[in-house]
Design an enzyme around this catalytic site. Structure first.
Site, PDB file in Angstrom:
ATOM      1  N   TYR A   1      -3.568   0.690  -5.572  1.00  0.00           N
ATOM      2  CA  TYR A   1      -2.382   1.234  -4.908  1.00  0.00           C
ATOM      3  C   TYR A   1      -1.579   2.044  -5.931  1.00  0.00           C
ATOM      4  O   TYR A   1      -1.077   1.502  -6.913  1.00  0.00           O
ATOM      5  CB  TYR A   1      -1.498   0.134  -4.338  1.00  0.00           C
TER       6      TYR A   1
ATOM      7  N   SER B   1     -10.196 -10.311   0.465  1.00  0.00           N
ATOM      8  CA  SER B   1      -9.728  -9.417   1.518  1.00  0.00           C
ATOM      9  C   SER B   1     -10.987  -8.877   2.180  1.00  0.00           C
ATOM     10  O   SER B   1     -11.884  -8.370   1.498  1.00  0.00           O
ATOM     11  CB  SER B   1      -8.894  -8.278   0.926  1.00  0.00           C
TER      12      SER B   1
ATOM     13  N   ASP C   1       2.071  -8.606  -1.718  1.00  0.00           N
ATOM     14  CA  ASP C   1       0.658  -8.281  -1.854  1.00  0.00           C
ATOM     15  C   ASP C   1       0.513  -6.862  -2.380  1.00  0.00           C
ATOM     16  O   ASP C   1       1.111  -5.918  -1.850  1.00  0.00           O
ATOM     17  CB  ASP C   1      -0.039  -8.397  -0.495  1.00  0.00           C
TER      18      ASP C   1
ATOM     19  N   TRP D   1       0.842  -1.196   0.000  1.00  0.00           N
ATOM     20  CA  TRP D   1       0.000   0.000   0.000  1.00  0.00           C
ATOM     21  C   TRP D   1       0.880   1.250   0.000  1.00  0.00           C
ATOM     22  O   TRP D   1       0.609   2.236  -0.672  1.00  0.00           O
ATOM     23  CB  TRP D   1      -0.932  -0.038   1.213  1.00  0.00           C
TER      24      TRP D   1
ATOM     25  N   HIS E   1     -11.444  -7.208  -3.218  1.00  0.00           N
ATOM     26  CA  HIS E   1     -10.855  -6.196  -2.349  1.00  0.00           C
ATOM     27  C   HIS E   1     -11.908  -5.559  -1.445  1.00  0.00           C
ATOM     28  O   HIS E   1     -12.441  -4.489  -1.740  1.00  0.00           O
ATOM     29  CB  HIS E   1     -10.158  -5.137  -3.209  1.00  0.00           C
TER      30      HIS E   1
END
Length: 326
Positions: free
Chosen positions: A57, A153, A52, A21, A122
């Protein structure tokens, strides 16, 4: 580096892995490919073999950097990315098989890869977990060779438990740390029973569990630790794990007495005491953070007394306002 099996995927992955991230710079900063390349290669040099990322991002720039790493290294590096958060508005109705298929194609193009080791929904709205057609599309994508595995997620334990009812779900990425302990109850039991890989994100509660913040710490206006404390931009639980900042600071002061040799490293090591966990994915905005995180793998496990002290702090300061929400 120690390795664990990522559930039904069969992948042997580093128990300390890397979340991206913030890998292109600190939260709120413009994405830096130079910084990203530096951190990603340092991770691979240190034995990390699971990265990941997500299509949102750096607006796809993180995926490009991760793809560049994979293509440039001789080691086997497993890549997990995510899809769905680009939907605007991000609501259940926007989740459609055609949209998810396009996101997979976009991620493959961003990374320059022929197949994705792991694609994860996500953090979709809770209602999406009750729509089998959204999970079925990934079977078709697997048949086409575009993906190898599907994961999710999640924000809530409820969502994790629902997701793993689908046979093609192989992994769950979930927030779990000293301030978010509920997953260790029913979810971890069910994950082990179903051979689900568990990827732990936000392990340091957005940096709060590093012990480096205080009442005078100022975050930039573009940092989610400034603008999302009440969940104004996305789920509140993603920022400081949903813990009120002042409450968190008080709890951290107590935890420092339990772990006097470095709270951040011991906070990561505490997570690894749970054998349901496949890996933990702390972020890093500079290589020094990465190296510090890796030390957790060699840290002695917390003593029974430390485990009991952690539970007491959690029960007294954190559990009531946090435990039942996520």
């Amino acid at each position: 580096m120690q390795f664990r099996t990522l559930g039904k995927t069969g992948f042997s992955i580093s128990e300390i892995s890397l979340g991206t991230w913030q890998v292109g710079g600190k939260w709120g900063d413009p994405f830096s490919h130079e910084n990203a390349d530096h951190i990603l290669n340092a991770a691979a040099d240190a034995g990390i073999n699971f990265i990941d990322t997500a299509d949102v991002y750096g607006d796809g720039e993180s995926e490009k950097a991760v793809g560049r790493l994979v293509r440039s290294r001789s080691e086997r590096i497993y890549v997990a990315t995510k899809c769905g958060r680009r939907l605007q508005p991000h609501v259940n109705e926007a989740y459609q098989p055609a949209a998810l298929r396009k996101f997979v194609d976009d991620s493959l193009r961003n990374m320059g890869l022929e197949t994705l080791d792991l694609i994860q929904l996500h953090c979709p709205p809770t209602e999406a977990y009750y729509r089998p057609e959204l999970f079925d599309v990934f079977d078709r994508l697997k048949d086409e060779g575009k993906i190898q595995n599907l994961g999710v997620s999640v924000e809530k334990v409820e969502e994790a438990l629902k997701a793993i009812e689908y046979p093609n779900v192989t992994t769950v990425q979930i927030i779990f740390n000293l301030f978010r302990q509920r997953p260790a109850e029913l979810f971890f039991t069910e994950a082990k029973r179903r051979n689900i890989g568990v990827i732990v994100r936000v392990p340091l509660a957005s940096g709060l569990l590093t012990g480096k913040f205080d009442q005078n710490t100022i975050f930039s206006q573009d940092d989610h630790r400034t603008f999302n404390r009440q969940g104004d931009a996305f789920d509140k639980g993603e920022t400081f794990s949903g813990v009120d900042y002042e409450t968190g600071l008080a709890a951290v002061n107590e935890l420092k007495t339990v772990f006097p040799n470095g709270l951040a490293v011991d906070a990561l090591r505490w997570i690894l005491t749970f054998d349901a966990v496949s890996c933990v994915i702390p972020g890093a905005s500079k290589p020094e953070h990465l190296i510090a995180n890796i030390q957790a793998a060699d840290r002695p496990a917390p003593s029974p007394e430390q485990m009991a002290a952690v539970k007491k702090i959690y029960d007294e300061r954190i559990k009531n306002p946090v435990h039942y929400l996520w």
